[in-house]
Design a protein around this motif. Structure first.
Motif, mmCIF file in Angstrom:
data_model
loop_
_atom_site.group_PDB
_atom_site.id
_atom_site.type_symbol
_atom_site.label_atom_id
_atom_site.label_comp_id
_atom_site.label_asym_id
_atom_site.label_seq_id
_atom_site.Cartn_x
_atom_site.Cartn_y
_atom_site.Cartn_z
ATOM 1 N N THR A 310 21.417 42.381 19.861
ATOM 2 C CA THR A 310 21.772 41.425 18.809
ATOM 3 C C THR A 310 23.274 41.205 18.719
ATOM 4 O OG1 THR A 310 19.822 42.088 17.526
ATOM 5 C CG2 THR A 310 21.545 40.898 16.352
ATOM 6 N N CYS A 314 25.093 37.610 18.953
ATOM 7 C CA CYS A 314 25.990 37.109 17.908
ATOM 8 C C CYS A 314 27.348 36.710 18.491
ATOM 9 C CB CYS A 314 26.195 38.170 16.829
ATOM 10 S SG CYS A 314 24.729 38.465 15.820
ATOM 11 N N LEU A 371 17.825 33.670 14.428
ATOM 12 C CA LEU A 371 18.991 34.514 14.149
ATOM 13 C C LEU A 371 20.156 33.660 13.662
ATOM 14 C CD1 LEU A 371 20.705 37.144 14.356
ATOM 15 C CD2 LEU A 371 21.095 36.540 16.769
ATOM 16 N N ASP A 375 20.235 33.939 9.631
ATOM 17 C CA ASP A 375 20.988 35.176 9.436
ATOM 18 C C ASP A 375 22.463 34.994 9.762
ATOM 19 O OD1 ASP A 375 21.821 37.756 9.126
ATOM 20 O OD2 ASP A 375 20.600 38.615 10.723
#
Length: 408
Positions: A310, A314, A371, A375
Motif C-alpha cells: 500500500t 500511495c 484506495l 482513502d
C-alpha cells in the motif's frame, strides 16, 4: 349539479363473462346453447385441473375455472377483434374446448418467441411450458391487451435475433455458430456496422487487435457511409429493413460517439461499462494476455516489484496526481514538490484515473481506484493543505515509502 354529468362505468368482468352476458341479452345464445356451454365448461374445468394438478381437489377446480375463463376470453377477443357481437357469435358457434385450445395456442406462440435480445441456442432459456401457461392463466391471468403488448415485445426481440443471424451470415457465420456466442444482438449488429463503416473491403468479425485499427479508422472517417450496406439492405427481408435502418442511425448517433470519445482499449476492456457494445471473437484471449503482460511489466517497473504494498501504491498515486513521474520510493525533493503542487493546483484526479486504467494490472484496478477515491485522495487533500512544510513532509513520510530519514 352531478345529475348533468355522465359517468362511464368500467366493466371489470373477465371478457368471457362480458361476451356471455351480451350474447344472452341480444339473443345470440339460446337456452340450449347455454346448457351446452355449462356442460362444456364443467368438462373443461376438470381437464384443466388434471393438466395443472389434480381434478379431485376443490382449490384446483376453482383455479381451473379461472384458467378456462382466461383462455376462452383471450381467444374470443383476439378472433373477434374486441367486438362483442362478433365474439358472441363465436361463442355460439364454437365449443368452449375449441376456444380454450385456441387461447392456449396463442400463449404457446408467445413461448416460442425470445424474451430478450440475448442470442442463445434454441430452447436454452425457454420457460417451461406448463409453468408458463399456469402463470398466464391463473397467477397473472392474461388479458388480450397484455397479450398484444407481450407479443409486440417478443416479436421485436425475434426480429433482432433474425437481423443478427442475417448480418452474421453475410460475414459467412452460420446461425448455429452465432447462437453459441451467447452475446447480445446489439453487439453483433454494432460489430458488423463498424466493419462496414471502417473498411472498404469488409473482412468479417474482428479480434481485439483488429478492433484497434477499426477504431482508429472510424475516428478519422468523416463521411457517414457504409460499404455495401445499401446493397445488403435491398437483399434483406422487408421485416428486417426498418430494423437495419434504426441500427444504422443508432450507430451513427450513439456508437460512433463512444468510439470517438474513448480509447480502443477502454471499449475493449471496460466491460462493466461497455458490455454488449461489440462482439470480439475468441482469438482475443491471446491479445488480452499480451496486453495484461505489458501492463504487469510496466507496473512492476514503476513499483519496483512491490506493487502489492500500500505504501508503494500511495507513492505512485500521489506522484501521478501532482504531475511527477511515478517511482517506488519517494525522495524528499519529490515530497516537497507534491506539497507545493497540491497547494498551487490540487490533485489531477483524471490523471490518476487514467494511470489506474492504463498501467495498473486489471485485477488490481478496482482496489487501487478505491484506495485513491475513498482513502488516500481525501486524506492527503486534508493533510497537504497546510502552510507548514514540515507537517506535510511528516504525513508523506508516513503514508508513502520514503527515501529519506525522518528527523527525530
Amino acid at each position: 349539479m352531478f345529475s348533468e354529468t355522465a359517468v362511464a362505468k368500467v366493466d371489470a368482468r373477465p371478457y368471457f363473462e362480458r361476451v356471455l352476458g351480451h350474447a344472452l341479452k341480444e339473443g345470440l345464445v339460446d337456452e340450449a346453447r347455454l346448457a351446452s356451454i355449462r356442460r362444456e365448461g364443467a368438462k373443461g374445468i376438470v381437464q384443466l385441473a388434471g393438466f395443472f394438478g389434480t381434478a379431485n381437489l376443490r382449490p384446483e377446480l376453482e383455479a381451473a375455472r379461472t384458467r378456462l375463463v382466461t383462455l376462452v376470453g383471450l381467444a374470443l377477443e383476439a378472433e373477434a377483434g374486441g367486438q362483442l357481437d362478433a365474439a358472441a357469435r363465436l361463442l355460439r358457434d364454437k365449443s368452449l374446448l375449441a376456444l380454450s385450445k385456441a387461447g392456449a395456442e396463442r400463449l404457446r406462440g408467445l413461448l416460442k418467441l425470445p424474451t430478450d435480445s440475448f442470442l442463445e441456442p434454441p430452447n436454452a432459456l425457454n420457460e417451461d411450458e406448463k409453468v408458463f401457461l399456469s402463470r398466464w392463466t391463473f397467477d397473472e391471468p392474461m388479458t388480450f391487451a397484455r397479450y398484444l403488448l407481450e407479443r409486440k415485445a417478443r416479436e421485436k426481440n425475434h426480429n433482432l435475433h433474425e437481423l443478427s443471424y442475417w448480418l452474421a451470415g453475410k460475414f459467412g457465420v452460420s446461425r448455429d455458430e452465432v447462437q453459441g456466442w451467447h452475446v447480445s444482438c446489439d453487439s453483433v449488429v454494432n460489430s458488423v456496422l463498424l466493419v462496414l463503416f471502417a473498411e472498404k473491403n469488409p473482412k468479417g468479425f474482428f479480434s481485439g487487435e483488429r478492433f484497434t485499427k477499426l477504431h482508429e479508422a472510424a475516428r478519422k472517417k468523416r463521411k457517414h457511409d457504409f460499404a455495401l450496406l445499401d446493397a445488403w439492405r435491398e437483399e434483406a427481408p422487408p421485416a428486417l429493413q426498418a430494423l437495419l435502418d434504426r441500427a444504422r442511425e443508432h450507430f451513427l448517433s450513439d456508437v460512433l460517439a463512444l468510439i470517438r470519445g474513448h480509447e480502443a482499449i477502454d471499449l475493449y476492456r471496460r466491460q462493466e461499462r461497455f458490455s454488449g457494445l461489440f462482439f470480439f471473437d475468441a482469438s482475443d484471449v491471446d491479445e488480452v494476455t499480451h496486453h495484461d503482460k505489458a501492463m504487469e511489466e510496466e507496473w512492476r517497473r514503476i513499483t519496483g516489484g512491490h506493487g502489492d504494498h500500500t505504501d508503494v501504491q500511495c507513492t505512485a498515486l500521489l506522484m501521478v496526481a501532482t504531475g511527477l513521474e511515478p517511482t517506488p520510493v519517494l525522495r524528499k525533493k519529490d515530497a516537497i514538490a507534491i506539497w507545493q503542487h497540491f497547494r498551487d493546483a490540487g490533485f489531477d484526479d483524471k490523471a490518476v484515473e487514467a494511470f489506474i486504467e492504463t498501467v495498473v494490472p486489471f485485477e488490481y484496478q478496482a482496489d487501487v481506484l478505491r484506495l485513491w477515491q475513498e482513502d488516500l485522495g481525501p486524506e492527503a487533500g486534508v493533510k497537504l493543505d497546510d502552510d507548514i512544510q514540515a507537517h506535510a513532509l511528516t504525513y508523506l513520510h508516513e503514508a508513502c515509502r520514503p527515501g529519506w530519514k525522518k528527523k527525530p
